[in-house]
Motif scaffolding. Sequence first.
Motif, PDB file in Angstrom:
ATOM      1  N   GLY A  11     -46.555-149.022  93.185  1.00  0.00           N
ATOM      2  CA  GLY A  11     -46.598-149.788  91.950  1.00  0.00           C
ATOM      3  C   GLY A  11     -46.330-148.922  90.733  1.00  0.00           C
ATOM      4  O   GLY A  11     -46.296-147.692  90.799  1.00  0.00           O
ATOM      5  N   HIS A  12     -46.096-149.583  89.622  1.00  0.00           N
ATOM      6  CA  HIS A  12     -45.999-148.906  88.328  1.00  0.00           C
ATOM      7  C   HIS A  12     -47.411-148.731  87.777  1.00  0.00           C
ATOM      8  O   HIS A  12     -48.293-149.549  88.029  1.00  0.00           O
ATOM      9  N   GLY A  13     -47.608-147.692  87.002  1.00  0.00           N
ATOM     10  CA  GLY A  13     -48.939-147.484  86.448  1.00  0.00           C
ATOM     11  C   GLY A  13     -48.898-147.066  84.997  1.00  0.00           C
ATOM     12  O   GLY A  13     -47.912-146.490  84.528  1.00  0.00           O
ATOM     13  N   VAL A  14     -49.948-147.364  84.285  1.00  0.00           N
ATOM     14  CA  VAL A  14     -50.093-146.936  82.896  1.00  0.00           C
ATOM     15  C   VAL A  14     -51.483-146.326  82.735  1.00  0.00           C
ATOM     16  O   VAL A  14     -52.455-146.784  83.353  1.00  0.00           O
ATOM     17  N   ASP A  15     -51.567-145.285  81.943  1.00  0.00           N
ATOM     18  CA  ASP A  15     -52.839-144.606  81.709  1.00  0.00           C
ATOM     19  C   ASP A  15     -53.680-145.450  80.749  1.00  0.00           C
ATOM     20  O   ASP A  15     -53.503-145.399  79.532  1.00  0.00           O
TER      21      ASP A  15
ATOM     22  N   SER B 221     -53.028-150.228  86.636  1.00  0.00           N
ATOM     23  CA  SER B 221     -53.779-149.039  86.257  1.00  0.00           C
ATOM     24  C   SER B 221     -53.173-147.806  86.923  1.00  0.00           C
ATOM     25  O   SER B 221     -52.943-147.776  88.135  1.00  0.00           O
ATOM     26  N   ALA B 222     -52.928-146.766  86.154  1.00  0.00           N
ATOM     27  CA  ALA B 222     -52.352-145.535  86.699  1.00  0.00           C
ATOM     28  C   ALA B 222     -53.274-144.902  87.729  1.00  0.00           C
ATOM     29  O   ALA B 222     -52.809-144.283  88.688  1.00  0.00           O
ATOM     30  N   THR B 223     -54.566-145.070  87.537  1.00  0.00           N
ATOM     31  CA  THR B 223     -55.523-144.489  88.483  1.00  0.00           C
ATOM     32  C   THR B 223     -55.362-145.111  89.860  1.00  0.00           C
ATOM     33  O   THR B 223     -55.326-144.407  90.876  1.00  0.00           O
ATOM     34  N   ALA B 224     -55.246-146.453  89.905  1.00  0.00           N
ATOM     35  CA  ALA B 224     -55.091-147.138  91.188  1.00  0.00           C
ATOM     36  C   ALA B 224     -53.752-146.798  91.822  1.00  0.00           C
ATOM     37  O   ALA B 224     -53.657-146.560  93.034  1.00  0.00           O
ATOM     38  N   VAL B 225     -52.692-146.766  91.017  1.00  0.00           N
ATOM     39  CA  VAL B 225     -51.353-146.445  91.521  1.00  0.00           C
ATOM     40  C   VAL B 225     -51.316-145.028  92.078  1.00  0.00           C
ATOM     41  O   VAL B 225     -50.809-144.780  93.178  1.00  0.00           O
ATOM     42  N   ALA B 226     -51.879-144.085  91.318  1.00  0.00           N
ATOM     43  CA  ALA B 226     -51.896-142.693  91.770  1.00  0.00           C
ATOM     44  C   ALA B 226     -52.725-142.531  93.032  1.00  0.00           C
ATOM     45  O   ALA B 226     -52.386-141.723  93.902  1.00  0.00           O
ATOM     46  N   GLY B 227     -53.788-143.299  93.137  1.00  0.00           N
ATOM     47  CA  GLY B 227     -54.611-143.238  94.348  1.00  0.00           C
ATOM     48  C   GLY B 227     -53.844-143.667  95.588  1.00  0.00           C
ATOM     49  O   GLY B 227     -53.944-143.032  96.646  1.00  0.00           O
ATOM     50  N   ARG B 228     -53.057-144.743  95.453  1.00  0.00           N
ATOM     51  CA  ARG B 228     -52.248-145.196  96.588  1.00  0.00           C
ATOM     52  C   ARG B 228     -51.191-144.158  96.953  1.00  0.00           C
ATOM     53  O   ARG B 228     -50.931-143.890  98.134  1.00  0.00           O
ATOM     54  N   ALA B 229     -50.573-143.574  95.933  1.00  0.00           N
ATOM     55  CA  ALA B 229     -49.557-142.554  96.192  1.00  0.00           C
ATOM     56  C   ALA B 229     -50.177-141.314  96.835  1.00  0.00           C
ATOM     57  O   ALA B 229     -49.614-140.747  97.776  1.00  0.00           O
TER      58      ALA B 229
ATOM     59  N   TRP C 235     -55.512-157.518  82.153  1.00  0.00           N
ATOM     60  CA  TRP C 235     -54.428-157.688  83.122  1.00  0.00           C
ATOM     61  C   TRP C 235     -53.869-156.331  83.548  1.00  0.00           C
ATOM     62  O   TRP C 235     -53.615-156.110  84.738  1.00  0.00           O
ATOM     63  N   THR C 236     -53.675-155.428  82.588  1.00  0.00           N
ATOM     64  CA  THR C 236     -53.141-154.115  82.941  1.00  0.00           C
ATOM     65  C   THR C 236     -54.123-153.345  83.815  1.00  0.00           C
ATOM     66  O   THR C 236     -53.723-152.674  84.772  1.00  0.00           O
ATOM     67  N   GLN C 237     -55.409-153.433  83.500  1.00  0.00           N
ATOM     68  CA  GLN C 237     -56.397-152.714  84.301  1.00  0.00           C
ATOM     69  C   GLN C 237     -56.460-153.245  85.725  1.00  0.00           C
ATOM     70  O   GLN C 237     -56.641-152.482  86.678  1.00  0.00           O
ATOM     71  N   ASP C 238     -56.272-154.543  85.869  1.00  0.00           N
ATOM     72  CA  ASP C 238     -56.346-155.154  87.206  1.00  0.00           C
ATOM     73  C   ASP C 238     -55.067-154.927  88.013  1.00  0.00           C
ATOM     74  O   ASP C 238     -55.123-154.862  89.251  1.00  0.00           O
ATOM     75  N   ASN C 239     -53.913-154.805  87.335  1.00  0.00           N
ATOM     76  CA  ASN C 239     -52.639-154.814  88.053  1.00  0.00           C
ATOM     77  C   ASN C 239     -51.839-153.517  87.995  1.00  0.00           C
ATOM     78  O   ASN C 239     -51.117-153.208  88.955  1.00  0.00           O
TER      79      ASN C 239
ATOM     80  N   SER D  59     -44.009-137.946  83.276  1.00  0.00           N
ATOM     81  CA  SER D  59     -45.101-137.028  82.945  1.00  0.00           C
ATOM     82  C   SER D  59     -46.457-137.709  83.093  1.00  0.00           C
ATOM     83  O   SER D  59     -47.402-137.141  83.656  1.00  0.00           O
ATOM     84  N   LEU D  60     -46.553-138.924  82.586  1.00  0.00           N
ATOM     85  CA  LEU D  60     -47.814-139.658  82.688  1.00  0.00           C
ATOM     86  C   LEU D  60     -48.128-140.000  84.141  1.00  0.00           C
ATOM     87  O   LEU D  60     -49.283-139.902  84.583  1.00  0.00           O
ATOM     88  N   ARG D  61     -47.098-140.394  84.898  1.00  0.00           N
ATOM     89  CA  ARG D  61     -47.296-140.734  86.302  1.00  0.00           C
ATOM     90  C   ARG D  61     -47.774-139.518  87.103  1.00  0.00           C
ATOM     91  O   ARG D  61     -48.698-139.604  87.923  1.00  0.00           O
ATOM     92  N   LEU D  62     -47.158-138.369  86.844  1.00  0.00           N
ATOM     93  CA  LEU D  62     -47.508-137.166  87.590  1.00  0.00           C
ATOM     94  C   LEU D  62     -48.870-136.623  87.184  1.00  0.00           C
ATOM     95  O   LEU D  62     -49.582-136.052  88.015  1.00  0.00           O
TER      96      LEU D  62
END
Length: 383
Positions: free
Chosen positions: A181-185, A363-371, A357-361, A18-21
């Motif tokens: 990648g994996h992402g977290v909000d 981040s859900a925003t960066a992961v979602a952008g690549r997807a 570290w989480t923001q640099d590696n 849900s968070l990823r989507l």
Amino acid sequence: MRITIVSRIFAPEPGAASLRLKSLVEALAHAGAQVDVMTTAPPASKSGQTDMPARVSRWPVLRDSSGYVRGYLQYMSFDIPAFFRVLFHKRIDVIVVEPPPTTGLFVRLGSALRRIPYVYFAADIWSDAAGSTGAASWIVSGVRFIEKLALSGATHVIAVSDAVADRVKTLAPTAHVTVAGHGVDTSLFTPEGAAPAEPADIVYVGTASEWHGASVALDVVIALLTENIELTAAFIGQGSEWLSLKQRAEKSSVSARIRVLPTVVPEEAAMWLRSARVSIATLKPGLGYDFAVPTKIYSSLASGTPVAYAGPDPVRSMVVDNQLGVATDYDAALLTQQLRALLEGSGELSASSMRAWTQDNVSATAVAGRAATAIMQSARHDA
């Protein structure tokens, strides 16, 4: 561009998917796409508004006793209607489908009839997970066959890690794979914010399935709470091993200081994590699923809370090398020793550095952008 996401789980129902989507929808909309979501009607206990730039179409489904869409009948109650929903939905440029593989198979059939490309989001490998539970060999073989069909028919496959991408290429050698990648909000899971009325020192927040092996986490908690009468703990989540964890915790000598609670919404999960001194994550090795990453780790670190992890690499090295907490082999005695030391000197770990570290590696925003980039390119290339 019109993009349709097909997923059995979606906000407000809690879960990593849900968070990823949610992040993916926002990234696609930001890129100018019109997004439709075909999903399930959430259980009554998880109902609520979904505030995001997408048109969400929901369908009632069968759920298991815990309210989760898990099990072959439950999957079919979503997958078969999803086939017809894809077949008769108005204009679609590309479909994004989430596991299970049965959903991917039905989307493959529907997209083939309509000549629409689809992208498969490989958050994990379900046939490997089935093997890790000790399922009968014919069941594992069946899931693997369906998963191969779902992967091989996709115009593009998005994987959450290099290890998952390698498994995808093994199952579907011709697949075009992008590792997002994996992402977290990191806007939701933060060190600052509200806390629960009665926070716990040690928390386990997330799923406890066979391959998680969360019994080790409970062993560690019981040992430490027995030593230190001031410590408290909370297990919050769901999964196939949840009932046994709850029963063991209730029968333990420290049951009064261990709370075992059902899954909560992400906002509440964030409260538990940020207010804890440490969170526990485990992964049982040797079940063919060693490449998995318990995403609860990223949520904890984004909240500024260190992790105590028991399980195989690559996660173990990631935690140790980046000073994100403590990590050991999958062994209760070893993790108890390391976690005891962490609690006695927890000031040595920096909440701000874990957050950074989480923001640099991850981040859900960066992961979602690549997807989102891979998804939109798939539609253009197929046009």
